[in-house]
Design an enzyme around this catalytic site. Structure first.
Site, short mmCIF file in Angstrom:
data_model
loop_
_atom_site.label_atom_id
_atom_site.label_comp_id
_atom_site.label_asym_id
_atom_site.label_seq_id
_atom_site.Cartn_x
_atom_site.Cartn_y
_atom_site.Cartn_z
N LYS A 71 2.47 11.16 7.17
CA LYS A 71 1.69 10.90 8.38
C LYS A 71 2.23 11.62 9.62
O LYS A 71 1.99 12.81 9.77
CB LYS A 71 1.53 9.40 8.57
CG LYS A 71 0.70 8.80 7.43
CD LYS A 71 0.11 7.44 7.72
CE LYS A 71 -0.94 7.11 6.66
NZ LYS A 71 -0.65 5.97 5.81
N PHE A 128 0.85 -1.19 0.00
CA PHE A 128 0.00 0.00 0.00
C PHE A 128 0.88 1.23 0.00
O PHE A 128 1.66 1.46 0.93
CB PHE A 128 -0.94 0.06 1.21
CG PHE A 128 -1.85 1.26 1.12
CD1 PHE A 128 -3.02 1.21 0.37
CD2 PHE A 128 -1.51 2.47 1.72
CE1 PHE A 128 -3.84 2.34 0.23
CE2 PHE A 128 -2.32 3.59 1.59
CZ PHE A 128 -3.49 3.52 0.85
N ASP A 178 9.26 2.78 1.82
CA ASP A 178 8.06 3.56 2.13
C ASP A 178 7.82 3.43 3.64
O ASP A 178 7.30 2.43 4.12
CB ASP A 178 6.86 3.05 1.33
CG ASP A 178 5.58 3.85 1.64
OD1 ASP A 178 5.56 4.61 2.63
OD2 ASP A 178 4.58 3.69 0.90
C1 LIG Z 1 -0.90 6.00 4.33
C2 LIG Z 1 0.18 5.48 3.48
C3 LIG Z 1 0.50 6.06 2.24
C4 LIG Z 1 -0.32 7.17 1.61
O1 LIG Z 1 -0.38 8.31 2.38
P1 LIG Z 1 -1.57 9.38 2.13
O2 LIG Z 1 -1.20 10.55 2.99
O3 LIG Z 1 -2.85 8.73 2.53
O4 LIG Z 1 -1.55 9.71 0.67
C5 LIG Z 1 1.58 5.55 1.55
N1 LIG Z 1 2.30 4.52 2.03
C6 LIG Z 1 2.02 3.93 3.20
C7 LIG Z 1 2.87 2.81 3.69
C8 LIG Z 1 0.93 4.36 3.95
O5 LIG Z 1 0.60 3.74 5.09
#
Ligand SMILES: *Cc1c(COP(=O)(O)O)cnc(C)c1O
Length: 400
Positions: free
Chosen positions: A254, A140, A225
């Site tokens: 985040k 994700f 990520d």
């Molecule tokens: C939440 C998340 C994203 C995307 O972030 P948004 O601010 O919702 O666009 C990308 N990678 C990971 C691992 C995430 O948990």
């Protein structure tokens, strides 16, 4: 207006692209939130790890107010006095030499993908238009068209074709598949050191190191990520630090703003981020002084309140206590730091009903992948609060 009134309005006028629990929150402090009926809940999701510092942290809110009264947006057409200090402080904290600020996580992922492709053409000398990026199953990384182009979740892709070419997917945790997938035109391998949305999945020991070594051997960028797993969630500043590696690129978002504002960033060195020249990439709000001031304070709070250490210790405690819970529904308890997944047996009837039962008892968590309950409270949580949550989790897991 009561809970049902708010829900009715949102259902009528808002697009239905989420299925939230029916709790309407009106205020929050630390690990606690209150709904419009005055009920109090312990937040065990922390906005998908965006509020690691706790809701409405007084220092961050105070900085937000102070900066909001000075200047909020300059655009990058002009400079501001907050972004330079954020770039320096973030690089000093993480050991990277350059950063590029964006807003949402998905935008930072897109930025990293663009940087990797450009690096492939300008530095690695891949033939124009042929660059390939490898991602993992169950990943994700956001919701843009390019990012869902390498998603393996059918629902995330359904109805959104045609997709962006140039991606290949290998099984998460499978080093042989990665080795076979790397070709001369491979420019990057994108991986979550712990898969959050995928169900708090931790790869086999040694996988990240082996993947990193493969990337180094083949001149492929290793992109971590860490948008959800980073900034203390896993009990280390970054989840990749559980193995002896230093990714070429780290993506964060985040908790970078303590949940107060969308701020994300790509961390790397000059070799990669140096590929961007003026005009190559940008964002109206990226690097704005309000977001930068908030991010600076959020990082200071993380360090000065020792939240990474707290996540490590209390994460161990939380999992220890969960392991003492006797329940026929539980298949596996896993996690690192305060990043915890409780996987239920298929016969348990899904995680959602347990989350709903917990909500009625004042504990907010959210199912991920239908059969996993994720526990990821703000990192400011205390032992007493964990004990309180566990007593309810224990009761709820006794349901037939
Ligand atoms: C939440 C998340 C994203 C995307 O972030 P948004 O601010 O919702 O666009 C990308 N990678 C990971 C691992 C995430 O948990």
């Amino acid at each position: 207006m009561n809970t049902q009134d708010f829900i009715a309005i949102e259902e009528k006028y808002g697009a239905h692209n989420y299925h939230p629990l029916d709790v309407v929150i009106e205020k929050a402090q630390g690990v606690w939130v209150w709904d419009v009926e005055g009920n109090k809940y312990l937040d065990c999701l922390a906005a998908y790890s965006a509020v690691n510092q706790g809701h409405c942290h007084p220092r961050i809110i105070s900085k937000l107010k102070e900066q909001a009264e000075k200047v909020t947006l300059t655009s990058r057409a002009f400079r501001n006095d907050q972004l330079p200090l954020l770039t320096q402080e973030l690089c000093e904290l993480t050991g990277y030499k350059m950063m590029l600020p964006m807003n949402s996580g998905a935008e930072a992922v897109e930025t990293a993908l663009k940087a990797a492709r450009k690096w492939g053409y300008k530095v690695k000398n891949v033939e124009d238009g042929k660059a390939e990026i490898i991602a993992c199953t169950n990943n994700f990384s956001g919701r843009t068209i390019s990012i869902i182009s390498f998603s393996t979740e059918e629902q995330y892709r359904d109805g959104y074709a045609p997709f962006t070419p140039g991606y290949k997917v290998v099984e998460y945790g499978n080093i042989e598949e990665l080795e076979k997938a790397i070709k001369p035109n491979t420019v990057a391998f994108l991986v979550e050191p712990i898969q959050g949305e995928g169900g708090v999945i931790i790869p086999p020991d040694g996988y990240l190191k082996a993947a990193f070594d493969l990337c180094k051997k083949n001149n492929v960028l290793f992109i971590a990520d860490e948008i959800q797993s980073g900034l203390g969630r896993s009990g280390k500043l970054f989840a990749y630090q559980y193995e002896e590696i230093r990714p070429d690129v780290v993506i964060i978002g985040k908790a970078l703003s303590g949940g107060c504002y969308p701020v994300s960033a790509v961390l790397s060195d000059k070799e990669v981020l140096g590929v961007f020249n003026p005009g190559d990439h940008g964002s109206t709000f990226g690097g704005n002084p309000l977001g930068a001031a908030i991010a600076r304070e959020s990082l200071k709070v993380l360090v000065e309140e020792k939240l990474v250490e707290n996540s490590f210790e209390l994460g161990n405690y939380f999992r220890e206590k969960l392991n003492e819970v006797k329940s026929a529904h539980v298949k596996e308890i896993r996690g690192r730091g305060l990043f915890i997944g409780v996987e239920l047996h298929p016969e348990a009837g899904g995680a959602r009903r347990f989350c709903e039962a917990l909500m009625k008892r004042g504990v907010l968590c959210k199912e991920t992948h239908s059969h996993v309950i994720r526990f990821a409270p703000p990192l400011v949580i205390t032992k007493e609060e964990i004990d309180w949550a566990i007593s309810h989790v224990s009761d709820v897991l006794q349901m037939p």
